[in-house]
Design a protein around this motif. Structure first.
Motif, PDB file in Angstrom:
ATOM      1  N   VAL A 283      -7.857  12.427 -27.371  1.00 39.78           N
ATOM      2  CA  VAL A 283      -8.226  13.693 -28.254  1.00 39.78           C
ATOM      3  C   VAL A 283      -9.484  13.726 -29.293  1.00 39.78           C
ATOM      4  CG1 VAL A 283      -7.082  15.303 -29.848  1.00 39.78           C
ATOM      5  CG2 VAL A 283      -5.546  14.243 -28.106  1.00 39.78           C
ATOM      6  N   VAL A 284     -10.013  14.190 -28.860  1.00 40.42           N
ATOM      7  CA  VAL A 284     -11.828  14.201 -29.825  1.00 40.42           C
ATOM      8  C   VAL A 284     -11.754  15.152 -30.354  1.00 40.42           C
ATOM      9  CG1 VAL A 284     -12.734  13.075 -28.317  1.00 40.42           C
ATOM     10  CG2 VAL A 284     -13.194  15.643 -28.679  1.00 40.42           C
ATOM     11  N   ASP A 285     -12.047  15.124 -31.416  1.00 37.41           N
ATOM     12  CA  ASP A 285     -12.568  16.027 -32.957  1.00 37.41           C
ATOM     13  C   ASP A 285     -14.162  16.567 -32.166  1.00 37.41           C
ATOM     14  OD1 ASP A 285     -15.102  14.195 -33.251  1.00 37.41           O
ATOM     15  OD2 ASP A 285     -14.358  13.794 -35.281  1.00 37.41           O
ATOM     16  N   GLY A 286     -14.787  17.935 -33.141  1.00 36.28           N
ATOM     17  CA  GLY A 286     -15.504  18.178 -32.857  1.00 36.28           C
ATOM     18  C   GLY A 286     -16.738  17.697 -32.387  1.00 36.28           C
ATOM     19  N   HIS A 287     -17.166  16.633 -33.151  1.00 37.59           N
ATOM     20  CA  HIS A 287     -18.598  15.992 -32.757  1.00 37.59           C
ATOM     21  C   HIS A 287     -18.617  15.190 -31.972  1.00 37.59           C
ATOM     22  CE1 HIS A 287     -20.124  17.738 -36.557  1.00 37.59           C
ATOM     23  NE2 HIS A 287     -18.708  17.007 -37.445  1.00 37.59           N
ATOM     24  N   GLY A 288     -16.695  14.644 -31.093  1.00 34.70           N
ATOM     25  CA  GLY A 288     -16.204  13.559 -30.147  1.00 34.70           C
ATOM     26  C   GLY A 288     -16.116  12.609 -30.231  1.00 34.70           C
ATOM     27  N   ASN A 289     -15.517  11.680 -31.369  1.00 31.85           N
ATOM     28  CA  ASN A 289     -14.592  11.322 -32.529  1.00 31.85           C
ATOM     29  C   ASN A 289     -13.499  10.741 -32.158  1.00 31.85           C
ATOM     30  OD1 ASN A 289     -17.186  10.279 -33.764  1.00 31.85           O
ATOM     31  ND2 ASN A 289     -16.866  12.238 -35.302  1.00 31.85           N
ATOM     32  N   ASP A 290     -12.222   9.504 -31.355  1.00 35.73           N
ATOM     33  CA  ASP A 290     -11.356   9.852 -31.160  1.00 35.73           C
ATOM     34  C   ASP A 290     -10.931  10.198 -31.978  1.00 35.73           C
ATOM     35  OD1 ASP A 290     -12.989   9.038 -28.134  1.00 35.73           O
ATOM     36  OD2 ASP A 290     -12.143   7.516 -28.904  1.00 35.73           O
ATOM     37  N   ARG A 291      -9.754  10.706 -31.781  1.00 37.82           N
ATOM     38  CA  ARG A 291      -8.637  11.297 -32.616  1.00 37.82           C
ATOM     39  C   ARG A 291      -7.388  10.519 -32.200  1.00 37.82           C
ATOM     40  NH1 ARG A 291      -8.681  17.361 -33.917  1.00 37.82           N
ATOM     41  NH2 ARG A 291      -6.895  16.695 -34.913  1.00 37.82           N
ATOM     42  N   LEU A 292      -7.224   9.779 -30.637  1.00 37.50           N
ATOM     43  CA  LEU A 292      -5.943   9.952 -30.124  1.00 37.50           C
ATOM     44  C   LEU A 292      -6.253   9.386 -28.653  1.00 37.50           C
ATOM     45  CD1 LEU A 292      -2.977   9.685 -29.860  1.00 37.50           C
ATOM     46  CD2 LEU A 292      -2.822  11.876 -29.352  1.00 37.50           C
ATOM     47  N   VAL A 293      -6.133   7.967 -28.592  1.00 35.37           N
ATOM     48  CA  VAL A 293      -5.602   7.992 -27.350  1.00 35.37           C
ATOM     49  C   VAL A 293      -4.626   6.980 -26.396  1.00 35.37           C
ATOM     50  CG1 VAL A 293      -7.754   5.774 -26.019  1.00 35.37           C
ATOM     51  CG2 VAL A 293      -9.138   7.123 -27.373  1.00 35.37           C
ATOM     52  N   ASN A 294      -4.200   7.498 -25.617  1.00 38.98           N
ATOM     53  CA  ASN A 294      -3.126   6.975 -25.204  1.00 38.98           C
ATOM     54  C   ASN A 294      -3.125   5.668 -24.194  1.00 38.98           C
ATOM     55  OD1 ASN A 294      -3.847   7.830 -22.891  1.00 38.98           O
ATOM     56  ND2 ASN A 294      -2.156   8.435 -21.934  1.00 38.98           N
ATOM     57  N   SER A 295      -2.294   5.091 -24.328  1.00 39.78           N
ATOM     58  CA  SER A 295      -2.140   3.741 -23.543  1.00 39.78           C
ATOM     59  C   SER A 295      -3.668   3.562 -22.261  1.00 39.78           C
ATOM     60  CB  SER A 295      -0.607   3.121 -23.775  1.00 39.78           C
ATOM     61  OG  SER A 295       0.068   3.793 -22.563  1.00 39.78           O
ATOM     62  N   THR A 296      -2.770   4.527 -21.164  1.00 39.70           N
ATOM     63  CA  THR A 296      -2.785   4.857 -20.087  1.00 39.70           C
ATOM     64  C   THR A 296      -3.956   4.878 -20.401  1.00 39.70           C
ATOM     65  OG1 THR A 296      -0.966   6.340 -19.588  1.00 39.70           O
ATOM     66  CG2 THR A 296      -3.482   6.199 -17.788  1.00 39.70           C
ATOM     67  N   GLN A 297      -5.289   5.818 -21.067  1.00 42.20           N
ATOM     68  CA  GLN A 297      -6.494   5.625 -21.451  1.00 42.20           C
ATOM     69  C   GLN A 297      -7.278   4.586 -21.476  1.00 42.20           C
ATOM     70  OE1 GLN A 297      -8.145   8.018 -19.652  1.00 42.20           O
ATOM     71  NE2 GLN A 297     -10.031   7.375 -20.893  1.00 42.20           N
ATOM     72  N   MET A 298      -6.404   3.694 -22.533  1.00 43.65           N
ATOM     73  CA  MET A 298      -6.784   2.542 -23.261  1.00 43.65           C
ATOM     74  C   MET A 298      -7.016   1.580 -21.928  1.00 43.65           C
ATOM     75  SD  MET A 298      -5.222   2.139 -26.955  1.00 43.65           S
ATOM     76  CE  MET A 298      -6.100   0.739 -27.187  1.00 43.65           C
TER      77      MET A 298
ATOM     78  N   SER B 187     -18.623  20.696 -26.047  1.00 43.36           N
ATOM     79  CA  SER B 187     -19.942  21.312 -25.779  1.00 43.36           C
ATOM     80  C   SER B 187     -19.187  22.671 -25.766  1.00 43.36           C
ATOM     81  CB  SER B 187     -20.681  21.498 -24.556  1.00 43.36           C
ATOM     82  OG  SER B 187     -21.721  20.746 -24.754  1.00 43.36           O
ATOM     83  N   GLY B 188     -17.797  22.868 -25.160  1.00 41.41           N
ATOM     84  CA  GLY B 188     -17.485  23.981 -25.448  1.00 41.41           C
ATOM     85  C   GLY B 188     -16.514  24.557 -23.883  1.00 41.41           C
ATOM     86  N   GLU B 189     -17.074  23.857 -22.998  1.00 43.17           N
ATOM     87  CA  GLU B 189     -16.923  23.339 -21.462  1.00 43.17           C
ATOM     88  C   GLU B 189     -14.488  23.158 -21.603  1.00 43.17           C
ATOM     89  OE1 GLU B 189     -18.818  22.637 -18.309  1.00 43.17           O
ATOM     90  OE2 GLU B 189     -20.487  21.862 -19.650  1.00 43.17           O
ATOM     91  N   SER B 190     -14.437  24.436 -20.124  1.00 43.99           N
ATOM     92  CA  SER B 190     -13.197  23.597 -19.655  1.00 43.99           C
ATOM     93  C   SER B 190     -12.959  23.998 -18.976  1.00 43.99           C
ATOM     94  CB  SER B 190     -11.703  24.702 -20.449  1.00 43.99           C
ATOM     95  OG  SER B 190     -11.831  25.189 -22.145  1.00 43.99           O
ATOM     96  N   PHE B 191     -12.698  22.807 -17.818  1.00 39.98           N
ATOM     97  CA  PHE B 191     -13.230  22.553 -16.628  1.00 39.98           C
ATOM     98  C   PHE B 191     -11.434  21.351 -15.715  1.00 39.98           C
ATOM     99  CE2 PHE B 191     -15.173  18.856 -19.161  1.00 39.98           C
ATOM    100  CZ  PHE B 191     -14.456  17.992 -18.373  1.00 39.98           C
ATOM    101  N   THR B 192     -11.238  21.969 -14.454  1.00 39.08           N
ATOM    102  CA  THR B 192     -10.443  21.704 -13.908  1.00 39.08           C
ATOM    103  C   THR B 192     -10.859  20.752 -12.655  1.00 39.08           C
ATOM    104  OG1 THR B 192      -8.915  22.682 -14.790  1.00 39.08           O
ATOM    105  CG2 THR B 192      -7.636  21.361 -12.726  1.00 39.08           C
ATOM    106  N   ASN B 193     -10.305  18.882 -12.280  1.00 46.58           N
ATOM    107  CA  ASN B 193     -10.552  18.507 -11.125  1.00 46.58           C
ATOM    108  C   ASN B 193     -11.980  18.006 -11.309  1.00 46.58           C
ATOM    109  OD1 ASN B 193     -10.310  16.969  -9.031  1.00 46.58           O
ATOM    110  ND2 ASN B 193      -9.711  18.119  -8.113  1.00 46.58           N
TER     111      ASN B 193
END
Length: 566
Positions: free
Chosen positions: A220-235, A276-282
């Motif tokens: 989960v990132v804020d509007g500037h791309g800074n991490d607000r939440l990163v789970n253990s799998t992503q780490m 940048s405002g994009e929503s995408f899948t796969n």
């Protein structure tokens, strides 16, 4: 070290203390003030200490403080503590009577018990009335004790003090009630805030636990791309893409590549696309290099604030390395199988051509069967080629008679239809000329009819129709067989898809036919459609636009029940 307890003592509210402490602190101002007044009298005019009433007032005052200390207040009703200020009025009257000739204003000491009674919250109206009456008693006792004859003037003259005490008691009641109401509201809000905070903390812990439990990396990132939440799998996934020399990499530091293993430019990275405002899948990428590289399927959704503006994004990373490897292994398998198929097929086709080209070698009806076998060998060879290039099929259009192609496909399907007791019903305009690839469209018809027969193991009717609407070519293949569920229909055009019913009944197939048919029809700029109902049957239809050539034709209906009637 010494300032902390002091600050805590001063800053702590009276209502937060124990009942005994509150009672002692409420009585202490009267005790200290009366004791200081007695000490002042002892220093300046010691003979006043012989006054019995003054000594009695001081003694009673001291006993009241002692009672505040020793009485077990927590074992009796809290309202019983008001005995102390009411008895305190007596101590004030006695002290004033003994000290009035030296200190004329000692009656003001009644303010302390009045404030205690009026701020206690118990029977505020009664507290105001009693406080006023006691004040009158305090000012009228000297009047009655004096030698001056009683008159209206002597009784009215000292009434300023009772009225002042009345105003003070009313103000104390109003102020205390207001403060108590305000404190009650604050305490209620505090409880609500604490409950909300506890619920929020519980939800946060639950969310973190859930995110750490799932096998998908979440950022989960804020509007500037800074991490607000990163789970253990992503780490853990970050470890695969961490460049050497970077202890805690940001998303921009990770080694990310596209599906072709080429470095991803900054604007193509999932986080940058999301903020940048994009929503995408796969969106498929690779993280890391060499043997440690992992294939990821990424999905992103934008977070909007209450005004609808972008406030960050959530990006999910699913490790699909095994799927990528399986697809690669499957493609390798198909390449090997295709290579192994081509050798015997070439030999079969060569001998069939030799048999067909040698005059007088076989009777006419055998030649017909050999022609059918040769045509199907050619189509089988084309199918083997299509295993490697199912998404890129070459179409060579020429004017062809669709009715003739339909008759050839029915002839091919007739033996299997006879085995399954399926009646073939053909309805087509003859001739029906169109600019199509006859080999490819013949392949589509063969696949559709073969599937319809295979999925009608208990017999039924297979209706094939071909007609023109303007310059558009229409064709449909309808069976009364097993049909498909909604779930099966959703994946029917996927590569290597097999319906559960087909697997359970052991119906042969490799799951490529319908996908190849769809690719061929789309290569003709057409559309292939499916309508099916489980247990009722299936209708496959396609439309190829702007391909029909005008001709004098009529609709013919042919019904086939056995191969002998072909």
């Amino acid at each position: 070290m010494s300032e902390t307890p002091k600050n805590q003592f001063i800053g702590r509210h009276l209502h937060e203390r124990s009942l005994r402490t509150r009672i002692i602190l409420s009585q202490l101002p009267l005790f200290l003030t009366m004791t200081l007044a007695a000490a002042l009298i002892a220093v300046l005019n010691p003979e006043f200490l012989r006054e019995t009433t003054l000594i009695a007032g001081c003694t009673l005052n001291a006993l009241l403080l002692l009672a505040c200390i020793v009485v077990p207040w927590n074992k009796i009703p809290p309202v019983a503590s008001l005995v102390i200020p009411y008895v305190g009025f007596i101590a004030v009257v006695l002290f004033r009577d003994g000290a009035q000739e030296f200190l004329s204003s000692t009656g003001i000491l009644a303010l302390f018990p009045i404030f205690w009674i009026c701020s206690s919250g118990f029977a505020p109206r009664t507290a105001v009335i009693i406080s006023t009456l006691v004040s009158w008693v305090i000012v009228w006792i000297p009047v009655f004790q004096s030698d001056v004859p009683l008159s209206v003037d002597t009784l009215v003259k000292p009434l300023l003090f009772p009225f002042m005490m009345l105003a003070f008691s009313i103000a104390s009641v109003v102020l205390t009630t207001s403060m108590d109401d305000h404190r009650t509201q604050l305490e209620s809000k505090d409880r609500l805030l604490r409950a909300a905070l506890e619920q929020s903390q519980h939800s946060e812990r639950l969310m973190e636990t859930i995110l750490d439990t799932v096998g998908v990396g979440v950022v989960v990132v804020d509007g500037h791309g800074n991490d607000r939440l990163v789970n253990s799998t992503q780490m853990a996934l970050h470890e695969f893409g961490k460049p050497s020399g970077v202890a805690i990499p940001q998303e921009g530091d990770l080694l990310l590549f596209n599906a072709n293993r080429e470095p991803l430019p900054p604007e193509a990275r999932p986080v940058q696309r999301a903020i940048s405002g994009e929503s995408f899948t796969n969106y498929q990428i690779w993280i890391g290099a060499g043997e440690r590289a992992r294939g990821l399927s990424t999905t992103a959704r934008v977070i909007l604030d209450e005004d609808g503006a972008r406030d960050g994004a959530v990006i999910a990373y699913h490790d699909v390395t095994e799927m990528f490897n399986a697809i690669t292994a499957k493609d390798d398998f198909l390449a090997n199988v295709s290579h192994e198929f081509r050798t015997p097929l070439t030999a079969i086709q060569s001998y069939l051509e030799l048999a067909l080209e040698t005059p007088g070698l076989h009777p006419g009806h055998v030649r017909k069967y050999l022609s059918i076998a040769d045509r199907n060998a050619e189509r089988l060879s084309g199918l083997v080629t299509d295993l490697l290039s199912t998404t890129s099929i070459t179409v060579r259009r020429k004017q062809s008679d669709v009715a003739r192609l339909l008759a050839d496909s029915i002839a091919t399907a007739s033996p299997a239809a006879a085995v399954n007791a399926v009646v073939l019903d053909c309805q087509s305009e003859e001739p029906l000329f169109a600019m199509i690839d006859p080999v490819r469209i013949g392949q589509v018809l063969d696949n559709l009819l073969s599937n319809a027969v295979k999925y009608s193991p208990d017999g039924g009717t297979l209706t094939v129709r071909a007609w023109a609407e303007g310059t558009d070519l229409h064709c449909s293949v309808q069976d009364t067989g097993l049909g498909m569920s909604a779930t099966e229909q959703a994946g029917v055009f996927q590569k290597f898809f097999r319906a559960g019913t087909a697997v359970d009944l052991g119906i042969p197939g490799i799951g490529l036919g319908l996908m190849i048919c769809k690719t061929i029809i789309e290569s003709h700029d057409g559309t292939l459609n499916l309508e099916s109902q489980h247990g009722v049957g299936t209708t496959m239809s396609f439309v190829i636009p702007a391909c029909v050539r005008p001709s004098n034709s009529q609709l013919t209906v042919t019904t086939y029940s056995t191969p002998a009637e072909v």
